[in-house]
Design a protein around this motif. Structure first.
Motif, mmCIF file in Angstrom:
data_model
loop_
_atom_site.group_PDB
_atom_site.id
_atom_site.type_symbol
_atom_site.label_atom_id
_atom_site.label_comp_id
_atom_site.label_asym_id
_atom_site.label_seq_id
_atom_site.Cartn_x
_atom_site.Cartn_y
_atom_site.Cartn_z
ATOM 1 N N ILE A 1 -6.562 -6.548 -11.912
ATOM 2 C CA ILE A 1 -7.293 -7.184 -10.807
ATOM 3 C C ILE A 1 -6.411 -7.275 -9.566
ATOM 4 O O ILE A 1 -6.844 -6.977 -8.445
ATOM 5 N N ILE A 2 -5.165 -7.673 -9.778
ATOM 6 C CA ILE A 2 -4.243 -7.825 -8.648
ATOM 7 C C ILE A 2 -4.012 -6.477 -7.962
ATOM 8 O O ILE A 2 -4.050 -6.372 -6.732
ATOM 9 N N MET A 3 -3.810 -5.442 -8.774
ATOM 10 C CA MET A 3 -3.615 -4.102 -8.224
ATOM 11 C C MET A 3 -4.835 -3.666 -7.421
ATOM 12 O O MET A 3 -4.727 -3.178 -6.295
ATOM 13 N N LEU A 4 -6.011 -3.858 -8.026
ATOM 14 C CA LEU A 4 -7.253 -3.457 -7.367
ATOM 15 C C LEU A 4 -7.456 -4.183 -6.051
ATOM 16 O O LEU A 4 -7.796 -3.580 -5.034
ATOM 17 N N THR A 5 -7.215 -5.496 -6.079
ATOM 18 C CA THR A 5 -7.381 -6.289 -4.853
ATOM 19 C C THR A 5 -6.506 -5.727 -3.748
ATOM 20 O O THR A 5 -6.956 -5.513 -2.618
ATOM 21 N N THR A 6 -5.244 -5.499 -4.086
ATOM 22 C CA THR A 6 -4.306 -4.992 -3.084
ATOM 23 C C THR A 6 -4.776 -3.659 -2.519
ATOM 24 O O THR A 6 -4.878 -3.488 -1.300
ATOM 25 N N LEU A 7 -5.100 -2.723 -3.426
ATOM 26 C CA LEU A 7 -5.510 -1.395 -2.974
ATOM 27 C C LEU A 7 -6.772 -1.460 -2.126
ATOM 28 O O LEU A 7 -6.859 -0.865 -1.057
ATOM 29 N N LEU A 8 -7.752 -2.221 -2.607
ATOM 30 C CA LEU A 8 -9.035 -2.314 -1.925
ATOM 31 C C LEU A 8 -8.863 -2.868 -0.511
ATOM 32 O O LEU A 8 -9.385 -2.314 0.461
ATOM 33 N N GLN A 9 -8.074 -3.934 -0.408
ATOM 34 C CA GLN A 9 -7.919 -4.555 0.903
ATOM 35 C C GLN A 9 -7.154 -3.659 1.857
ATOM 36 O O GLN A 9 -7.481 -3.567 3.030
ATOM 37 N N MET A 10 -6.143 -2.979 1.320
ATOM 38 C CA MET A 10 -5.391 -2.043 2.152
ATOM 39 C C MET A 10 -6.326 -0.965 2.684
ATOM 40 O O MET A 10 -6.324 -0.647 3.868
ATOM 41 N N ARG A 11 -7.121 -0.420 1.779
ATOM 42 C CA ARG A 11 -8.028 0.663 2.139
ATOM 43 C C ARG A 11 -9.044 0.208 3.186
ATOM 44 O O ARG A 11 -9.198 0.822 4.239
ATOM 45 N N LEU A 12 -9.688 -0.917 2.905
ATOM 46 C CA LEU A 12 -10.728 -1.424 3.816
ATOM 47 C C LEU A 12 -10.178 -1.661 5.205
ATOM 48 O O LEU A 12 -10.746 -1.234 6.194
ATOM 49 N N LEU A 13 -9.032 -2.336 5.253
ATOM 50 C CA LEU A 13 -8.508 -2.690 6.562
ATOM 51 C C LEU A 13 -7.946 -1.488 7.283
ATOM 52 O O LEU A 13 -7.973 -1.419 8.492
ATOM 53 N N ARG A 14 -7.436 -0.519 6.537
ATOM 54 C CA ARG A 14 -6.893 0.659 7.189
ATOM 55 C C ARG A 14 -8.008 1.437 7.882
ATOM 56 O O ARG A 14 -7.847 1.938 8.965
ATOM 57 N N ARG A 15 -9.159 1.510 7.206
ATOM 58 C CA ARG A 15 -10.244 2.259 7.808
ATOM 59 C C ARG A 15 -10.620 1.657 9.163
ATOM 60 O O ARG A 15 -10.855 2.359 10.120
ATOM 61 N N GLU A 16 -10.604 0.330 9.225
ATOM 62 C CA GLU A 16 -10.977 -0.296 10.486
ATOM 63 C C GLU A 16 -9.988 0.024 11.597
ATOM 64 O O GLU A 16 -10.355 0.097 12.751
ATOM 65 N N TRP A 17 -8.728 0.211 11.228
ATOM 66 C CA TRP A 17 -7.718 0.477 12.257
ATOM 67 C C TRP A 17 -7.995 1.758 13.011
ATOM 68 O O TRP A 17 -7.597 1.919 14.122
ATOM 69 N N GLU A 18 -8.657 2.697 12.348
ATOM 70 C CA GLU A 18 -8.779 4.010 12.945
ATOM 71 C C GLU A 18 -9.777 4.063 14.098
ATOM 72 O O GLU A 18 -9.904 5.085 14.735
ATOM 73 N N TYR A 19 -10.490 2.962 14.326
ATOM 74 C CA TYR A 19 -11.433 2.982 15.438
ATOM 75 C C TYR A 19 -10.719 3.141 16.770
ATOM 76 O O TYR A 19 -9.657 2.598 16.957
ATOM 77 N N TRP B 1 -11.806 -13.229 20.320
ATOM 78 C CA TRP B 1 -12.430 -12.205 19.474
ATOM 79 C C TRP B 1 -12.035 -10.789 19.848
ATOM 80 O O TRP B 1 -11.910 -9.933 19.002
ATOM 81 N N HIS B 2 -11.851 -10.546 21.159
ATOM 82 C CA HIS B 2 -11.640 -9.162 21.578
ATOM 83 C C HIS B 2 -10.188 -8.796 21.838
ATOM 84 O O HIS B 2 -9.868 -7.633 21.963
ATOM 85 N N ILE B 3 -9.324 -9.807 21.903
ATOM 86 C CA ILE B 3 -7.910 -9.480 22.097
ATOM 87 C C ILE B 3 -7.069 -9.989 20.934
ATOM 88 O O ILE B 3 -6.409 -9.220 20.245
ATOM 89 N N THR B 4 -7.137 -11.299 20.704
ATOM 90 C CA THR B 4 -6.274 -11.876 19.670
ATOM 91 C C THR B 4 -6.542 -11.255 18.306
ATOM 92 O O THR B 4 -5.630 -10.750 17.654
ATOM 93 N N VAL B 5 -7.805 -11.291 17.864
ATOM 94 C CA VAL B 5 -8.108 -10.822 16.505
ATOM 95 C C VAL B 5 -7.761 -9.337 16.299
ATOM 96 O O VAL B 5 -7.064 -9.008 15.343
ATOM 97 N N PRO B 6 -8.197 -8.436 17.192
ATOM 98 C CA PRO B 6 -7.823 -7.031 16.956
ATOM 99 C C PRO B 6 -6.316 -6.782 16.979
ATOM 100 O O PRO B 6 -5.807 -6.021 16.169
ATOM 101 N N LEU B 7 -5.613 -7.458 17.879
ATOM 102 C CA LEU B 7 -4.166 -7.218 17.951
ATOM 103 C C LEU B 7 -3.416 -7.872 16.804
ATOM 104 O O LEU B 7 -2.277 -7.546 16.531
ATOM 105 N N LEU B 8 -4.089 -8.801 16.148
ATOM 106 C CA LEU B 8 -3.446 -9.475 15.016
ATOM 107 C C LEU B 8 -3.742 -8.759 13.710
ATOM 108 O O LEU B 8 -3.416 -9.249 12.640
ATOM 109 N N ARG B 9 -4.390 -7.600 13.780
ATOM 110 C CA ARG B 9 -4.926 -7.002 12.567
ATOM 111 C C ARG B 9 -3.891 -6.794 11.467
ATOM 112 O O ARG B 9 -4.136 -7.099 10.307
ATOM 113 N N SER B 10 -2.704 -6.336 11.821
ATOM 114 C CA SER B 10 -1.720 -6.099 10.755
ATOM 115 C C SER B 10 -1.284 -7.423 10.134
ATOM 116 O O SER B 10 -1.121 -7.532 8.925
ATOM 117 N N THR B 11 -1.114 -8.456 10.978
ATOM 118 C CA THR B 11 -0.804 -9.780 10.448
ATOM 119 C C THR B 11 -1.926 -10.254 9.535
ATOM 120 O O THR B 11 -1.691 -10.782 8.458
#
Lengths: 318, 292
Positions: free
Chosen positions: A300-318, A229-239
């Motif tokens: 829908i496809i465009m929205l999904t892509t944008l939304l997921q990119m946005r959501l996951l990018r925000r998490e990276w900034e921690y 949880w604390h090493i594998t998952v965070p380091l795999l975030r881009s994957t």
């Protein structure tokens, strides 16, 4: 001066080569991507069927301009609107269930495969990847026979342990957590077929994590669960982002297994968006309407892509 | 323990070995093997069903393993005059090979130009190519069909080849690879008097082996397995491809499971052979490109 002239000639011949080789390829390519894209937008504004005569490019005449009526139609209470929303709902359920199921299987599986001996790792990976390289039609046929109520493997197994068999793909009534049984069956087939792909990507991602991180955590006394949880998952975030986006996108566009195994039945319970587009365009020949549904899918496809990119990018900034 | 851990992983492993790691390891193997069984059972069921005789296939309760394995079903589908199997096989091969050849040529040439030449509007053009990758096929398939109608290419194998001759993804991939070829090599060839096209055929292409193989394999598998597009374009039986033929025994003539599974086995087999032969490249290709 002659050197400069030679240089100029050289550059000119390079430019000529670039232009001569690239122009036809680009024109050809745009003719089969951009042109259809524009055309798709245009025919959404018409009540268009190739069976009727038109004035220009099949448009006008028997295929009148209807403005935004096709778009209003898919949101109205007409039969078209109802079928669209039903397909949308089904596709939504499908995509939303496939994603967590797929990740819950592939990520731990990849971690487990990474722990075994090198030779065996290849063997496991080869086997798990088999369904993914197999033709989807063949997969659908095989699972269709497995789910068959009289001759199927699944009911054979159930009866062997004293349970009653089920009409897996044609049961309109049975639901599991509100999801129709045929849909569950299709999800199982899809995940079985699709997981090898994510598995391979996860394995590659895991191999990219330097061993020192795990070593350090082990020294600090972290158990394997904590390390996951604390090493594998965070380091795999881009994957992870990549895998989530790809899995979502391909499940929005699912067609073959639904077409071959259920044709959207029973009672449209497994009608998906692409199946709906196909039926509307090529069975009922209502291409204007079908193109409108395709636009909705595109959005829908465009929205999904944008939304997921946005959501996951925000998490990276921690 | 702490000092042991810092000394060497091998020593540490020895120090840690006890009963618990052994149990965990056994569990891991057990789980992975169980997963393999789940993965393989449908294939075995397919093979088993295809080897059953026409009397065994309708017996109730169904048999798990064929009692008298026979190749009868394979013979039946090979001899069925309504379903010219070798025709479909030929169609699929012709379409896939043509598409692969065209895609490899157009992608490597365009990729070469994008990687090694400077011209006005290059970045914009490349962005446009990347943007077309975002358009799902389901959005363009209706107008694409209408274009084929205008070109009189529907119900013909050309209709399956022509729209697939270029690949945005292919150009992208080739550009990435060709950028790795040193500029000095190309300049040297130029000084030696090589033409630009000569540089492409004699300097660039020979270095592209692995990249071309990766793209070729994926394109081949994609075209070979394609279902929706041939379903739309082809109407005459003789012009169908293998995946479309597959559903024949399932739908139109009453489900004959033995025949349908024999046909599925025949379609899967070439793909499996390609997979086992080129496995390394396929896995590498996926991890490199994320292409499906």
């Amino acid at each position: 001066m002659p050197a400069l002239r030679a240089r100029g000639r050289l550059l000119r011949s390079q430019h000529r080569f670039a232009a001569v080789s690239l122009t036809p390829i680009m024109l050809y390519m745009m003719g089969f991507t951009l042109l259809p894209m524009v055309w798709a937008v245009v025919i959404t504004l018409f009540r268009y069927s190739p069976t009727r005569e038109g004035v220009f490019l099949g448009l006008g005449g028997g295929n009148p301009f209807v403005g935004l009526r096709n778009y209003l139609d898919i949101f109205s209470s007409s039969i078209n609107g109802q079928l669209f929303r039903l397909s949308l709902k089904n596709t939504f359920i499908f995509a939303l269930l496939v994603l967590p199921l797929n990740l819950a299987i592939t990520l731990p599986l990849a971690v487990l495969i990474e722990t075994v001996h090198h030779r065996l790792k290849t063997v496991f990976r080869t086997i798990y990847f088999l369904p993914t390289v197999t033709s989807l039609v063949a997969v659908s046929l095989v699972w269709g026979v497995i789910y068959n109520p009289t001759f199927g493997l699944l009911n054979l197994a159930l009866r062997a342990v004293g349970l009653k068999g089920m009409p897996w793909l044609s049961d309109p009534k049975t639901t599991v957590l509100g999801i129709p049984l045929p849909m569950i069956c299709l999800i199982v087939t899809y995940v079985w077929q699709d997981m090898g792909y994510n598995l391979v990507i996860f394995i590659a991602g895991l191999q990219g994590i330097p061993e020192v991180f795990h070593e350090a955590a082990r020294v600090d006394g972290a158990n394997s669960w904590q390390r996951f949880w604390h090493i594998t998952v965070p380091l795999l975030r881009s994957t992870l982002t990549f895998v989530i986006v790809m899995t979502m996108l391909s499940s929005w566009q699912v067609f073959v297994i639904f077409y071959v195994m259920t044709r959207g039945g029973p009672g449209n319970l497994t009608r998906t968006l692409v199946l709906h587009i196909y039926e509307t365009a090529f069975r009922h020949q209502e291409m204007g309407l079908a193109a409108t549904v395709a636009m909705a899918l595109f959005a829908i496809i465009m929205l999904t892509t944008l939304l997921q990119m946005r959501l996951l990018r925000r998490e990276w900034e921690y | 323990m702490d000092t042991v851990q810092q000394i060497s992983p091998a020593l540490r492993r020895r120090a840690r070995s006890g009963l618990r790691p052994f149990v965990v390891r056994a569990l891991v193997y057990l789980l992975l093997t169980a997963g393999c069984v789940v993965t393989l059972v449908p294939f075995l069921w397919m093979l088993g069903t295809s080897l059953k005789s026409s009397t065994e296939i309708i017996r109730l309760p169904p048999t798990l393993i064929p009692e008298q394995p026979t190749l009868q079903s394979f013979r039946t589908i090979f001899e069925d005059p309504r379903v010219p199997l070798e025709r479909f096989f030929l169609n699929s091969t012709a379409v896939s090979v043509s598409v692969v050849a065209l895609v490899l040529f157009t992608s490597s040439l365009a990729g070469f130009v994008f990687a090694k030449y400077q011209f006005f509007g290059k970045d914009l053009l490349f962005t446009l190519i990347l943007a077309t990758m975002m358009i799902p096929f389901q959005v363009t398939m209706i107008p694409m069909y209408l274009i084929l109608v205008r070109l009189h290419l529907t119900d013909s194998l050309w209709g399956l080849v022509v729209p697939g001759a270029t690949s945005a993804f292919g150009i992208f991939l080739m550009k990435q690879f060709i950028e790795g070829i040193p500029a000095e090599l190309i300049d040297a060839a130029r000084i030696d008097g090589a033409s630009e096209f000569g540089i492409y055929t004699r300097i660039v292409l020979p270095q592209m082996g692995p990249a071309l193989a990766t793209l070729g394999i994926f394109q081949f598998m994609g075209t070979w397995n394609d279902y929706l597009w041939p379903l739309i374009v082809i109407t005459t039986t003789e012009r169908r491809t293998l995946p479309i033929m597959l559903t024949w025994y399932n739908s139109q003539h009453g489900a004959r499971h033995d025949l349908s599974m024999a046909a599925a086995t025949l379609v899967i087999l070439p793909i499996l052979i390609v997979y086992f032969l080129f496995q390394r490249w396929i896995v590498q290709g996926i991890t490199l490109t994320g292409f499906k």
